[in-house]
Design a protein around this motif. Structure first.
Motif, PDB file in Angstrom:
ATOM      1  N   LEU A 190       0.825  -1.203   0.000  1.00 24.79           N
ATOM      2  CA  LEU A 190       0.000   0.000   0.000  1.00 24.79           C
ATOM      3  C   LEU A 190       0.865   1.261   0.000  1.00 24.79           C
ATOM      4  O   LEU A 190       1.983   1.275   0.514  1.00 24.79           O
ATOM      5  CB  LEU A 190      -0.917   0.023   1.227  1.00 24.79           C
ATOM      6  CG  LEU A 190      -2.037  -1.026   1.276  1.00 24.79           C
ATOM      7  CD1 LEU A 190      -2.813  -0.902   2.583  1.00 24.79           C
ATOM      8  CD2 LEU A 190      -2.969  -0.899   0.080  1.00 24.79           C
ATOM      9  N   THR A 191       0.321   2.316  -0.556  1.00 21.85           N
ATOM     10  CA  THR A 191       1.006   3.606  -0.585  1.00 21.85           C
ATOM     11  C   THR A 191       0.442   4.518   0.510  1.00 21.85           C
ATOM     12  O   THR A 191      -0.594   4.228   1.103  1.00 21.85           O
ATOM     13  CB  THR A 191       0.813   4.286  -1.950  1.00 21.85           C
ATOM     14  OG1 THR A 191      -0.592   4.413  -2.214  1.00 21.85           O
ATOM     15  CG2 THR A 191       1.458   3.450  -3.046  1.00 21.85           C
ATOM     16  N   ASN A 218       5.657  -2.393   8.520  1.00 21.51           N
ATOM     17  CA  ASN A 218       5.707  -3.091   7.245  1.00 21.51           C
ATOM     18  C   ASN A 218       5.081  -2.281   6.115  1.00 21.51           C
ATOM     19  O   ASN A 218       4.970  -2.755   4.994  1.00 21.51           O
ATOM     20  CB  ASN A 218       4.950  -4.432   7.390  1.00 21.51           C
ATOM     21  CG  ASN A 218       5.225  -5.400   6.265  1.00 21.51           C
ATOM     22  OD1 ASN A 218       6.353  -5.744   6.002  1.00 21.51           O
ATOM     23  ND2 ASN A 218       4.156  -5.836   5.594  1.00 21.51           N
ATOM     24  N   SER A 219       4.667  -1.036   6.403  1.00 22.91           N
ATOM     25  CA  SER A 219       3.861  -0.305   5.428  1.00 22.91           C
ATOM     26  C   SER A 219       4.108   1.194   5.500  1.00 22.91           C
ATOM     27  O   SER A 219       4.543   1.719   6.525  1.00 22.91           O
ATOM     28  CB  SER A 219       2.378  -0.595   5.696  1.00 22.91           C
ATOM     29  OG  SER A 219       1.535   0.132   4.837  1.00 22.91           O
ATOM     30  N   GLU A 220       3.798   1.863   4.403  1.00 23.25           N
ATOM     31  CA  GLU A 220       3.804   3.326   4.410  1.00 23.25           C
ATOM     32  C   GLU A 220       2.586   3.880   5.138  1.00 23.25           C
ATOM     33  O   GLU A 220       2.560   5.052   5.537  1.00 23.25           O
ATOM     34  CB  GLU A 220       3.831   3.861   2.977  1.00 23.25           C
ATOM     35  CG  GLU A 220       5.127   3.557   2.232  1.00 23.25           C
ATOM     36  CD  GLU A 220       5.134   4.164   0.842  1.00 23.25           C
ATOM     37  OE1 GLU A 220       4.469   5.204   0.645  1.00 23.25           O
ATOM     38  OE2 GLU A 220       5.781   3.601  -0.044  1.00 23.25           O
ATOM     39  N   GLY A 235      -4.252   8.114   5.256  1.00 23.34           N
ATOM     40  CA  GLY A 235      -2.915   7.574   5.466  1.00 23.34           C
ATOM     41  C   GLY A 235      -2.767   6.783   6.747  1.00 23.34           C
ATOM     42  O   GLY A 235      -1.664   6.353   7.079  1.00 23.34           O
ATOM     43  N   HIS A 236      -3.879   6.578   7.461  1.00 27.27           N
ATOM     44  CA  HIS A 236      -3.844   5.837   8.712  1.00 27.27           C
ATOM     45  C   HIS A 236      -4.782   4.637   8.639  1.00 27.27           C
ATOM     46  O   HIS A 236      -5.797   4.667   7.928  1.00 27.27           O
ATOM     47  CB  HIS A 236      -4.268   6.731   9.882  1.00 27.27           C
ATOM     48  CG  HIS A 236      -3.287   7.806  10.207  1.00 27.27           C
ATOM     49  ND1 HIS A 236      -2.592   7.861  11.400  1.00 27.27           N
ATOM     50  CD2 HIS A 236      -2.876   8.894   9.489  1.00 27.27           C
ATOM     51  CE1 HIS A 236      -1.808   8.927  11.409  1.00 27.27           C
ATOM     52  NE2 HIS A 236      -1.968   9.575  10.258  1.00 27.27           N
ATOM     53  N   ALA A 237      -4.445   3.593   9.390  1.00 27.79           N
ATOM     54  CA  ALA A 237      -5.292   2.406   9.502  1.00 27.79           C
ATOM     55  C   ALA A 237      -5.529   2.103  10.974  1.00 27.79           C
ATOM     56  O   ALA A 237      -4.675   2.391  11.825  1.00 27.79           O
ATOM     57  CB  ALA A 237      -4.643   1.212   8.804  1.00 27.79           C
ATOM     58  N   ASP A 345      -3.064  -8.857  -5.619  1.00 27.04           N
ATOM     59  CA  ASP A 345      -3.629  -7.691  -6.308  1.00 27.04           C
ATOM     60  C   ASP A 345      -4.512  -6.827  -5.422  1.00 27.04           C
ATOM     61  O   ASP A 345      -4.996  -5.781  -5.859  1.00 27.04           O
ATOM     62  CB  ASP A 345      -4.444  -8.156  -7.526  1.00 27.04           C
ATOM     63  CG  ASP A 345      -3.584  -8.868  -8.553  1.00 27.04           C
ATOM     64  OD1 ASP A 345      -2.430  -8.447  -8.743  1.00 27.04           O
ATOM     65  OD2 ASP A 345      -4.064  -9.847  -9.162  1.00 27.04           O
ATOM     66  N   ILE A 346      -4.761  -7.251  -4.172  1.00 28.70           N
ATOM     67  CA  ILE A 346      -5.688  -6.505  -3.312  1.00 28.70           C
ATOM     68  C   ILE A 346      -5.201  -5.077  -3.079  1.00 28.70           C
ATOM     69  O   ILE A 346      -5.988  -4.115  -3.132  1.00 28.70           O
ATOM     70  CB  ILE A 346      -5.910  -7.244  -1.980  1.00 28.70           C
ATOM     71  CG1 ILE A 346      -6.733  -8.517  -2.227  1.00 28.70           C
ATOM     72  CG2 ILE A 346      -6.627  -6.337  -0.962  1.00 28.70           C
ATOM     73  CD1 ILE A 346      -6.938  -9.374  -0.987  1.00 28.70           C
ATOM     74  N   ALA A 347      -3.925  -4.900  -2.830  1.00 31.49           N
ATOM     75  CA  ALA A 347      -3.396  -3.544  -2.591  1.00 31.49           C
ATOM     76  C   ALA A 347      -3.646  -2.639  -3.793  1.00 31.49           C
ATOM     77  O   ALA A 347      -4.018  -1.465  -3.636  1.00 31.49           O
ATOM     78  CB  ALA A 347      -1.900  -3.622  -2.274  1.00 31.49           C
ATOM     79  N   LYS A 348      -3.459  -3.178  -4.997  1.00 30.96           N
ATOM     80  CA  LYS A 348      -3.694  -2.378  -6.208  1.00 30.96           C
ATOM     81  C   LYS A 348      -5.154  -1.946  -6.293  1.00 30.96           C
ATOM     82  O   LYS A 348      -5.441  -0.799  -6.655  1.00 30.96           O
ATOM     83  CB  LYS A 348      -3.308  -3.184  -7.448  1.00 30.96           C
ATOM     84  CG  LYS A 348      -3.578  -2.471  -8.770  1.00 30.96           C
ATOM     85  CD  LYS A 348      -3.231  -3.341  -9.955  1.00 30.96           C
ATOM     86  CE  LYS A 348      -3.518  -2.624 -11.269  1.00 30.96           C
ATOM     87  NZ  LYS A 348      -4.953  -2.274 -11.430  1.00 30.96           N
ATOM     88  N   TYR A 349      -6.076  -2.841  -5.968  1.00 28.32           N
ATOM     89  CA  TYR A 349      -7.486  -2.486  -6.013  1.00 28.32           C
ATOM     90  C   TYR A 349      -7.813  -1.413  -4.982  1.00 28.32           C
ATOM     91  O   TYR A 349      -8.638  -0.517  -5.243  1.00 28.32           O
ATOM     92  CB  TYR A 349      -8.348  -3.734  -5.778  1.00 28.32           C
ATOM     93  CG  TYR A 349      -8.612  -4.533  -7.030  1.00 28.32           C
ATOM     94  CD1 TYR A 349      -9.870  -4.534  -7.631  1.00 28.32           C
ATOM     95  CD2 TYR A 349      -7.604  -5.277  -7.628  1.00 28.32           C
ATOM     96  CE1 TYR A 349     -10.115  -5.270  -8.779  1.00 28.32           C
ATOM     97  CE2 TYR A 349      -7.832  -6.028  -8.776  1.00 28.32           C
ATOM     98  CZ  TYR A 349      -9.091  -6.015  -9.357  1.00 28.32           C
ATOM     99  OH  TYR A 349      -9.322  -6.731 -10.500  1.00 28.32           O
TER     100      TYR A 349
END
Length: 359
Positions: A190-191, A218-220, A235-237, A345-349
């Motif tokens: 993810l970006t 592990n992520s941006e 930008g937060h989860a 492909d989930i991140a791309k979607y």
């Protein structure tokens, strides 16, 4: 009272360990298993607070089982084995304790004392890792006990509201068995600057904070274990704690905020994907994206259908890339899914949704 599952292929050793653990006031053995596959089913059925694992077992050795357990369903585990040479290694594999089985010269009284000392030394960890639970329901139960274990519909925790159109974009993800490693894969790709992401992963209490930290490193995306009243930011989860339902509500000035619910289990889970998805549908509606990932059971399928029917964008992980094709399959069967997607492909979607490329 902390509940224990004993895993050992020796019937006599299971009996000895069971008697010793049951003699400790704070612990109760609720089941035992003869191998890793038997243990997997017993863990699902009884949800113990602690497991003990032998290393030398048929079908799958204890070290492999321990690694799989920490990857797929992390929980406190103590290795009880005669292989003392493995004593240090198993801590790297996720065990919280190691107890040598007695050699020929050791009395059972001494062995029992070592088991008691080790388990009592772990109670401070168990308080962090587990909730105090009522005694497990046995196979022969009263009708009243059966009623307590019935499957609770999300209506009993959070009501469905009329269809909502428009609003700020929010992404909601649900996962269970196999979700830990799968989410790490997705978040790595993810970006930054995505819409807020809400996650319900079925995970024991006490492990959600460390898992949120793993995702964060592990992520941006900046990942938090959700706390009550947090304002959702791009930008937060926000990961549901292991003992609370994660929902959202609309605050002042149009902001969205987290709201944690300490209520009954839904679809046998707390946190529940159904509760999260329904909350997102009530507040965000057609501007939401819902992602159903690997997991056992059907949690999330009811509310995902509501999201789908409300115009939200819904995707499910495909069978090929799932550890368990349960939750995605149920959502697909209900007609709740627009696109079926490989894990890779989930991140791309998600990124495409955030840019308005899919709907």
């Amino acid at each position: 009272m902390y509940t224990v599952l004993i895993i050992d292929d020796s019937a006599s050793m299971r009996r000895i360990i069971k008697d010793m653990i049951n003699s400790i006031e704070e612990f109760e053995v609720i089941a035992d298993a003869v191998d890793a596959y038997d243990a997997r089913e017993k863990i699902k059925e009884y949800e113990p607070d602690l497991v003990t694992i032998d290393i030398n077992m048929p079908k799958m050795n204890g070290v492999t089982f321990l690694r799989n357990l920490m990857r797929l369903h992390p929980m406190p585990a103590v290795v009880i084995s005669g292989e003392s040479v493995r004593g240090n290694d198993i801590f790297d594999d996720g065990a919280v304790g190691f107890i040598n089985k007695p050699d020929r010269g050791e009395s059972m009284i001494s062995f029992a004392s070592r088991i008691k000392d080790n388990l009592l030394n772990l109670t401070f960890l168990l308080k962090r890792y587990t909730l105090k639970k009522p005694k497990p329901i046995k196979k022969v139960v009263s009708s009243k006990a059966k009623d307590l274990d019935r499957k609770v519909h999300p209506d009993e925790v959070i009501k469905s509201m009329p269809a909502r159109l428009g609003g700020k974009r929010v992404i909601a993800i649900g996962s269970s068995t196999g979700g830990v490693e799968s989410l790490l894969k997705v978040f790595k790709d993810l970006t930054a600057n995505l819409p807020p992401i809400l996650i319900t992963q079925h995970i024991p209490y006490g492990f959600s904070k460390s898992f949120a930290d793993r995702l964060n490193s592990n992520s941006e995306v900046i990942v938090h274990e959700a706390k009550d009243g947090m304002v959702l930011e791009n930008g937060h989860a926000y990961l549901a704690p292991g003992n609370m339902h994660l929902t959202i509500e609309k605050g002042t000035a149009g902001v969205y905020k987290t709201k944690l619910l300490d209520t009954i289990k839904v679809s046998h889970h707390r946190p529940s994907v159904d509760v999260l998805f329904r909350s997102v549908n009530n507040v965000v509606g057609s501007s939401a994206m819902a992602v159903m990932m690997t997991g056992m059971g059907d949690d999330g399928s009811i509310a995902m259908k509501e999201l789908h029917d409300n115009g939200a964008y819904t995707i499910a992980q495909n069978q090929e890339s799932c550890v368990v094709f349960g939750m995605p399959a149920k959502a697909i069967q209900k007609g709740a899914v627009k696109d079926i997607v490989h894990l890779d492909d989930i991140a791309k979607y998600i990124i495409d949704f955030s840019k308005g490329r899919v709907k």
